[in-house]
Design an enzyme around this catalytic site. Structure first.
Site, PDB file in Angstrom:
ATOM      1  CG  ASP A 132      -7.950   3.192   1.697  1.00 26.64           C
ATOM      2  OD1 ASP A 132      -6.836   2.634   1.581  1.00 26.64           O
ATOM      3  OD2 ASP A 132      -8.763   2.905   2.599  1.00 26.64           O
ATOM      4  CG  HIS A 162      -5.464  -0.284   2.454  1.00 26.72           C
ATOM      5  ND1 HIS A 162      -5.032   1.021   2.608  1.00 26.72           N
ATOM      6  CD2 HIS A 162      -4.520  -1.057   3.024  1.00 26.72           C
ATOM      7  CE1 HIS A 162      -3.871   1.024   3.238  1.00 26.72           C
ATOM      8  NE2 HIS A 162      -3.545  -0.227   3.506  1.00 26.72           N
ATOM      9  CB  CYS A 210      -0.992   0.011   1.161  1.00 27.71           C
ATOM     10  SG  CYS A 210      -0.243   0.108   2.780  1.00 27.71           S
TER      11      CYS A 210
END
Length: 505
Positions: A386, A388, A142
């Site tokens: 994000d 993720h 990430c």
């Protein structure tokens, strides 16, 4: 490597589950396994000297990689419908632009500006990373993805027309945008507040507002710009540079390969400082991007002479051509720590002022154990993209591959006080004049801190040679200008886990 809970593995469906079961049966015949109570299974690895010498992954490594990939695909593959609300009375600041969401026009401007940013997330089923068994970066990549988004924003500013908007952004905003009902007591008499939800892949249909409610704001279209449409081939080509294939100059394969010089490998966790140097090397290595360099600050200090030597092309001529105005554009990355154990609140106003600058291209960092790409704020909340979310790999070698999965229509917010103090701040200057303006504007923003020591500084002169090789996996990151909340350095900070390393599982 973290162990995998058997209760988690049962959610893996179909072929993958059968494949894992077969692999486990084969391994049980060859390798011992030890149970660790109710917390999962720890695989005991017996090394094959010949494989260890050649660096080739053994069967146990392959099994562990499959188990981890399966679990991470489940963990990051779910789509949960959430909504993010924005205050119509407070401006939203996004990379030097401000949006007061008290009119439909402003709502539309903000929405299109957000959707136009390049969104880079976990991917699965890409070609195997060299020297490993990984075919996904789920659960460990990430920070690399956040770094990609920071670089992508710099490339958008470098390559695209000023205030460029992705012409196909409407395809996403129509799906995920929903207005609040004006008869709500909280919003009575006001203009609808934007709320973005329904992350892509959700099977939950959006409810259409009754006919007596205000129309959806997304129905008010922004006229398509000719220059935006003309720039679309550049946008398309730029996204291919981040493709999950070995040749892509800024793809995971290349970034992992570059990271090996700092002792990192596929499956490791990367900190924001190391990623800054990986991006620097990636840009220097490729011929895809012209007239652009990356400078990484040393010890919270930007040495102006080093930037000039990097960017002033006349200095590379023999003899130097003093009349030449040739100047490389530059992305300046500044690894910093905004506190000790936690974010020092005194730096929040300073970070806000940095986001208000047009030269700012974002911040990579996140919250503890969770890397994010920060691109703005509203009130005491950071706005971020994000990484993720695990998506299938996209074959960017196809001529007309879809760009939809590279743009996000669901902005997220989090409180400043949850921000991990370890981060890297990015800036962009197109030419020498812009660099001088950047130094001046950023210095003013830095002076807004209530602390005696600024987050970082600009100084004349040059620093010592400094590169990725100096950043081992045990490097604690920038140490200058660290002030924990309260202004005193706690004794625990010397023994604490390095927060420059982001852990996920």
């Amino acid at each position: 490597m973290n162990s995998i809970s058997p209760s988690a593995a049962q959610y893996v469906g179909g072929v993958m589950q059968d494949e894992l079961a077969e692999s486990r049966r084969q391994q049980q015949q060859q390798q011992p396994m030890e149970r660790q109570g109710s917390f999962g299974v720890r695989l005991l690895q017996t090394q094959d000297p010949s494989r260890e010498a050649s660096g080739e992954p053994d069967e146990m490594d392959k099994l562990k990689a499959k188990l981890m990939s399966a679990w991470n695909n489940v963990k990051y593959g779910w789509t949960v419908k959430t909504k993010t609300s924005f205050n119509k009375l407070s401006p939203v600041t996004v990379l030097g632009h401000s949006y007061l969401l008290n009119s439909e026009d402003e709502v539309e401007r903000f929405r299109l500006a957000f959707v136009s940013r390049v969104w880079l997330t976990y991917r699965r089923e890409f070609p195997q990373l060299e020297g490993s068994t990984w075919t996904t970066d789920c659960g460990w990549g990430c920070m690399l993805r956040s770094g990609q988004m920071l670089l992508a924003q710099g490339l958008l500013v470098h390559l695209m027309p000023r205030d460029w908007v992705w012409p196909d952004a409407q395809q996403l905003t129509d799906v995920d945008f929903e207005v609040f009902r004006p008869r709500s007591p909280v919003r009575a008499g006001g203009v609808p507040i934007p709320s973005f939800g329904s992350p892509r892949g959700s099977n939950t249909p959006e409810k259409s507002p009754p006919s007596d409610q205000a129309p959806n704001c997304s129905q008010k279209k922004r006229p398509e710009s000719v220059k935006d449409r003309q720039a679309e081939p550049i946008h398309h080509r730029m996204v291919t540079w981040f493709g999950d294939q070995p040749p892509a100059p800024f793809g995971v394969h290349q970034l992992v390969e570059i990271g090996k010089s700092s002792g990192k490998k596929a499956g490791d966790w990367y900190g924001p400082s190391i990623v800054a140097h990986i991006l620097r090397k990636a840009v220097a290595k490729t011929s895809a991007v012209h007239n652009l360099a990356i400078y990484v600050a040393q010890d919270c200090t930007v040495y102006k002479e080093d930037v000039v030597r990097l960017c002033d092309l006349s200095l590379n001529q023999n003899p130097p051509d003093l009349s030449s105005q040739a100047w490389k554009s530059v992305i300046i990355l500044v690894p910093v720590r905004l506190g000790g154990e936690a974010l020092n609140p005194s730096y929040i106003e300073c970070v806000k002022n940095i986001f208000k600058l047009e030269c700012c291209i974002g911040i990579i960092g996140g919250k503890p154990k969770h890397s994010l790409y920060f691109m703005g704020f509203q009130d005491e909340q950071l706005l971020y993209l994000d990484p993720h979310y695990c998506q299938p790999v996209v074959d960017v070698s196809q001529v007309n591959f879809s760009l939809e999965s590279f743009h996000c229509s669901s902005p997220k917010k989090m409180p400043f006080n949850r921000m991990d103090p370890s981060c890297t701040i990015g800036f962009y200057a197109k030419n020498k004049k812009d660099f001088e303006s950047l130094c001046s504007a950023v210095s003013v923003a830095l002076s807004s801190s209530k602390e005696k020591y600024p987050i970082f500084t600009f100084v004349e002169g040059k620093g010592q040679d400094y590169g990725l090789e100096g950043h081992s996996s045990n490097h604690s990151g920038p140490t200058a200008h660290i002030l924990p909340p309260g202004g005193k350095q706690g004794s625990r900070s010397n023994n604490r886990r390095n927060s420059d390393e982001f852990v996920f599982l």
